[in-house]
Design a protein around this motif. Sequence first.
Motif, PDB file in Angstrom:
ATOM      1  N   GLN A  19       0.806  -1.224   0.000  1.00 26.58           N
ATOM      2  CA  GLN A  19       0.000   0.000   0.000  1.00 26.58           C
ATOM      3  C   GLN A  19       0.834   1.267   0.000  1.00 26.58           C
ATOM      4  OE1 GLN A  19      -3.503   0.374  -0.221  1.00 26.58           O
ATOM      5  NE2 GLN A  19      -3.185  -1.705  -0.936  1.00 26.58           N
ATOM      6  N   SER A  20       2.055   1.238  -0.498  1.00 24.34           N
ATOM      7  CA  SER A  20       2.882   2.440  -0.533  1.00 24.34           C
ATOM      8  C   SER A  20       3.704   2.511  -1.820  1.00 24.34           C
ATOM      9  CB  SER A  20       3.816   2.486   0.681  1.00 24.34           C
ATOM     10  OG  SER A  20       4.699   1.382   0.642  1.00 24.34           O
ATOM     11  N   PRO A 156       4.478   8.596  -0.303  1.00 25.37           N
ATOM     12  CA  PRO A 156       4.014   7.374  -0.978  1.00 25.37           C
ATOM     13  C   PRO A 156       2.610   7.570  -1.550  1.00 25.37           C
ATOM     14  CG  PRO A 156       3.816   7.140   1.394  1.00 25.37           C
ATOM     15  CD  PRO A 156       4.497   8.451   1.166  1.00 25.37           C
ATOM     16  N   PHE A 157       2.410   7.131  -2.778  1.00 22.43           N
ATOM     17  CA  PHE A 157       1.106   7.183  -3.426  1.00 22.43           C
ATOM     18  C   PHE A 157       0.521   5.777  -3.429  1.00 22.43           C
ATOM     19  CE2 PHE A 157       3.136  10.940  -4.922  1.00 22.43           C
ATOM     20  CZ  PHE A 157       2.114  11.852  -5.168  1.00 22.43           C
ATOM     21  N   CYS A 158      -0.786   5.678  -3.171  1.00 20.90           N
ATOM     22  CA  CYS A 158      -1.434   4.379  -3.197  1.00 20.90           C
ATOM     23  C   CYS A 158      -2.893   4.578  -3.584  1.00 20.90           C
ATOM     24  CB  CYS A 158      -1.330   3.673  -1.854  1.00 20.90           C
ATOM     25  SG  CYS A 158      -2.081   4.591  -0.488  1.00 20.90           S
ATOM     26  N   LEU A 174      -2.724  15.415  -3.355  1.00 27.43           N
ATOM     27  CA  LEU A 174      -2.764  15.045  -1.936  1.00 27.43           C
ATOM     28  C   LEU A 174      -3.786  13.949  -1.660  1.00 27.43           C
ATOM     29  CD1 LEU A 174      -2.442  18.444  -0.027  1.00 27.43           C
ATOM     30  CD2 LEU A 174      -0.840  16.536  -0.003  1.00 27.43           C
ATOM     31  N   SER A 175      -4.867  13.903  -2.458  1.00 25.44           N
ATOM     32  CA  SER A 175      -5.881  12.866  -2.242  1.00 25.44           C
ATOM     33  C   SER A 175      -5.377  11.479  -2.586  1.00 25.44           C
ATOM     34  CB  SER A 175      -7.129  13.192  -3.074  1.00 25.44           C
ATOM     35  OG  SER A 175      -6.836  13.113  -4.458  1.00 25.44           O
ATOM     36  N   ALA A 179      -0.236   8.937   3.465  1.00 20.03           N
ATOM     37  CA  ALA A 179       0.681   9.272   4.557  1.00 20.03           C
ATOM     38  C   ALA A 179       0.148  10.522   5.240  1.00 20.03           C
ATOM     39  CB  ALA A 179       2.102   9.496   4.021  1.00 20.03           C
ATOM     40  N   ASP A 180       0.721  10.842   6.371  1.00 13.55           N
ATOM     41  CA  ASP A 180       0.329  12.033   7.116  1.00 13.55           C
ATOM     42  C   ASP A 180       0.925  13.262   6.434  1.00 13.55           C
ATOM     43  OD1 ASP A 180      -0.349  13.970   8.902  1.00 13.55           O
ATOM     44  OD2 ASP A 180       0.614  13.055  10.637  1.00 13.55           O
ATOM     45  N   THR A 181       0.066  14.130   5.911  1.00 14.48           N
ATOM     46  CA  THR A 181       0.526  15.308   5.167  1.00 14.48           C
ATOM     47  C   THR A 181       0.239  16.608   5.912  1.00 14.48           C
ATOM     48  OG1 THR A 181      -1.578  15.444   3.955  1.00 14.48           O
ATOM     49  CG2 THR A 181       0.188  14.148   2.955  1.00 14.48           C
TER      50      THR A 181
END
Length: 300
Positions: A19-20, A156-158, A174-175, A179-181
């Motif tokens: 998932q990353s 990381p994009f998932c 961002l969507s 991860a915590d942004t």
Amino acid sequence: MPTAWAPPGAPEAPPCANQSCVPRELVLLGFAHVPALRPLLATLFLAMFLLTLLGNALIMCFSLDIVPQLLLTLLRPGRGVSPAGCALQLLLVLSCVTSECFLLTTMAWDRYVAICRPLRYGAIVSPRLCHLLAATCWLAGVPVSLVFTIWLFRFPFCGPRGIRHFFCDIAPLLSLVCADTRVFEANVLAATVLVIMVPFCLIAASYTKILATVLRMPSARGRHKALSTCASHFVVVLLFYGTTGVIHLRPKASYSPESKQVVSLSYTLVTPMLNPLIYSLRNKEVRAALGRARGRAFNP
């Protein structure tokens, strides 16, 4: 994470083991909610783009960065864009937005000096100062855009590959981040306040002093001339700052991505199309040159 969303026929994202993973391609889903209007929208946006190219010459980099990809998204839905290409587009968008904010602020100051300090205009606004201000405005956006583009694409994009926008911007990207942004968004907000709101306040202060000076002018012709000089710039300021503020002051805004697309058209297509009014066609020398060229065309 939001539920995956994609237009009919769009390729499915490959599963991520942890998932990353970073997908090899991201898909722009601009105006996928109105597929029947895509040919019409492509024709309309192409016409606006050609007008922008015709009128802007050296100041058309914003439209060149946005419109070709927009046309491909409309005419070839589901076409992928590489993460590197998306990052480059975001870099150019952020740089152009920053430069536009500073350019509009500089032009507002120029009009303030011209109207409120007309006798000292030649001494204050020297050619050297003009060149320095122009170079500063164009280069100021580069470090800001580099920092936030590199920072964003290190997340990381998932999940889904679809970007619900017609270009790569911070909010839709961002969507896709898993991860915590919060720290990133806080810094984006701080930079937005500095880049958008501070220049806007300076422009508002300039126009407040301009209006006070105009109202004290005894001649109606003088008042009309002064207001005419500022009219086109003022309209562009309202369009540009109004829409960029709505989009960028809230990276994860609550309104729909489709609404963001419509709002974004104002500063990515409409404002650049109006730029000739403030950069070129308001200039007497440019108008005279166009008149001579038109005369030679009709009287060879």
